[in-house]
Design a protein around this motif. Sequence first.
Motif, short mmCIF file in Angstrom:
data_model
loop_
_atom_site.label_atom_id
_atom_site.label_comp_id
_atom_site.label_asym_id
_atom_site.label_seq_id
_atom_site.Cartn_x
_atom_site.Cartn_y
_atom_site.Cartn_z
N ALA A 135 1.03 -1.24 -0.06
CA ALA A 135 0.16 -0.01 -0.03
C ALA A 135 0.81 1.22 -0.12
N ALA A 136 0.70 2.16 -0.83
CA ALA A 136 1.45 3.20 -1.07
C ALA A 136 0.73 4.67 -0.99
N VAL A 137 1.39 5.55 -0.13
CA VAL A 137 1.02 6.59 -0.12
C VAL A 137 1.96 7.53 -0.64
N LEU A 138 1.66 8.49 -1.94
CA LEU A 138 2.50 9.21 -2.55
C LEU A 138 2.81 10.61 -1.63
N HIS A 139 4.03 10.75 -1.57
CA HIS A 139 4.40 11.90 -0.63
C HIS A 139 5.72 12.55 -1.38
N ILE A 140 5.65 13.98 -1.04
CA ILE A 140 6.84 14.61 -1.54
C ILE A 140 7.64 15.14 -0.32
N GLU A 141 8.90 15.11 -0.48
CA GLU A 141 9.99 15.19 0.54
C GLU A 141 10.81 16.53 -0.02
N GLY A 142 10.35 17.48 0.44
CA GLY A 142 11.07 18.81 -0.11
C GLY A 142 10.06 19.29 -1.34
N ALA A 143 9.38 20.47 -1.07
CA ALA A 143 8.34 20.86 -1.91
C ALA A 143 8.84 22.08 -3.07
N GLU A 144 10.05 21.76 -3.50
CA GLU A 144 10.62 22.59 -4.48
C GLU A 144 10.06 22.83 -5.70
N ALA A 145 9.30 21.60 -6.02
CA ALA A 145 8.49 21.63 -7.35
C ALA A 145 7.37 22.27 -7.57
N ILE A 146 6.66 22.57 -6.04
CA ILE A 146 5.55 23.16 -6.06
C ILE A 146 5.53 24.75 -6.44
N ASP A 147 4.86 25.31 -7.27
CA ASP A 147 4.62 26.59 -7.77
C ASP A 147 3.83 27.69 -6.74
N PRO A 148 3.98 28.90 -6.70
CA PRO A 148 3.66 29.89 -5.80
C PRO A 148 2.12 30.09 -6.06
N MET A 156 -0.72 17.67 -8.76
CA MET A 156 -0.20 16.46 -7.97
C MET A 156 -1.26 15.72 -7.04
N HIS A 157 -2.06 16.62 -6.29
CA HIS A 157 -3.04 16.03 -5.45
C HIS A 157 -4.01 15.22 -6.42
N ALA A 158 -4.36 15.79 -7.46
CA ALA A 158 -5.66 14.94 -8.38
C ALA A 158 -4.85 13.76 -9.02
N ARG A 159 -3.79 13.64 -9.00
CA ARG A 159 -2.76 12.32 -9.36
C ARG A 159 -2.35 11.55 -8.18
N GLY A 160 -2.86 11.86 -7.13
CA GLY A 160 -2.60 10.89 -6.00
C GLY A 160 -1.73 11.54 -4.55
N LEU A 161 -1.10 12.73 -4.72
CA LEU A 161 -0.41 13.09 -3.66
C LEU A 161 -1.16 13.09 -2.42
N ARG A 162 -0.93 12.72 -1.24
CA ARG A 162 -1.37 12.81 -0.10
C ARG A 162 -0.70 13.16 1.25
N SER A 163 0.51 13.45 0.97
CA SER A 163 1.46 13.95 1.91
C SER A 163 2.60 14.65 1.47
N LEU A 164 2.96 15.63 2.20
CA LEU A 164 4.26 16.65 1.59
C LEU A 164 4.90 17.13 2.94
N GLY A 165 6.16 17.12 2.74
CA GLY A 165 7.27 17.92 3.63
C GLY A 165 7.83 19.03 2.96
N PRO A 166 7.45 20.29 3.57
CA PRO A 166 7.74 21.55 2.84
C PRO A 166 9.39 21.55 2.64
N VAL A 167 10.19 21.00 3.61
CA VAL A 167 11.53 20.98 3.12
C VAL A 167 12.22 19.57 3.34
N TRP A 168 13.27 19.35 2.58
CA TRP A 168 14.18 18.34 2.92
C TRP A 168 15.38 19.12 3.41
N SER A 169 15.54 19.29 4.68
CA SER A 169 16.76 20.01 5.30
C SER A 169 17.19 21.37 4.45
N ARG A 170 17.58 21.22 3.19
CA ARG A 170 18.17 22.29 2.78
C ARG A 170 16.84 23.40 2.51
#
Length: 359
Positions: A135-148, A156-170
């Motif tokens: 079972a897979a939850v689609l997660h983005i780790e570091g939201a650099e790809a998201i536009d303002p 991406m939500h329509a494509r299945g994104l259900r979890s997001l981390g605003p940053v990956w450390s950088r």
Amino acid sequence: MSPATPPATPPVSPPIFDGHNDLFQRMLRHGVTAEDVVRGLDGGHIDLPRARAGGFGGGFFAIFVPSPADTMSWDEMAKPAYRLPLPDPLPQDAALEVTRQGFAALEALEAAGALAICRTAAEIAAVLDEGTRMAAVLHIEGAEAIDPDFARLEEMHARGLRSLGPVWSRPTAWGEGVPFAYPVDPDTGGGLTAAGKTLIRECNRLRILVDLSHLNARGVADVAAISDAPLVATHSNAWAVCPHARNLTDRQLAMIGESGGMVGINFAAGFLRPDGRMDDDVGLDVVMRHLDHLIGFLGEDGVGFGSDFDGALIPRPIGDCAGLPALRAALADHGVDAALMAKLAHGNWLRVLRRTWGG
């Protein structure tokens, strides 16, 4: 690392649903295909045969964009004290290209029968019961790809994104993260930007889980002040046991507990060991120390696992996802009964996801 052979006992039930893995990174860096994952791999931590053998039911599959210059060094993190430099921010167009590759890779895994992309807690529960796919939850780790304007977040939500981390450390347009540093308090810089605070509100509106892992202390406090969802750190540990910047202080744990949220225990050796060293010679008694501390703040409904499989150096007694029976055995030896075992394995994740996503 060759695939681990799971012990005959205890049984591989209940299935473990996990807060974080980096299988996509392994596919990206090593040319692994979806069909390879179905057949089985000679290295790494996750493939379908080992998942079935170890009772790895799935989890949050991270889409992470690596920096051009890799600053991560396990040799440096094996030293008594360290502070790794953070990479520079990523250009949005480069991040978007790799993020789209991540969506395509996970969709290919679904088409090949390795996993099912789940959008509801009920779908996760059904796949866990089925036991043939992850079972897979689609997660983005570091939201650099998201536009303002958040059009890509909607897409991406329509494509299945259900979890997001605003940053990956950088650093990102949304906020600052913590360095890979020991011994260091996670209060290392500024919190969310104004745009980052708007991102949290947009995630709340779309019912996308906001991941606190990798945020610094001020960023965690900012999310806590804004979000109307349970606070969740998908793959973090207790700073009181291991004073690493990536771990959560008691103050942060109290905020998570008050929100009805949870923490997934990270198996990365450097975030487990009290000495902070990225050395896989570590027993599962250390996992139990983190478990006890987290339960003390979050209760038995607020703790699960967030392994960091395929993204970290894992304790030798586990090795890879086929070695999860060793974790179940250690939990049982620690006095965890069947009811708590089921909560830790996946029940607590399902509870939090129902509250976050609705339904």
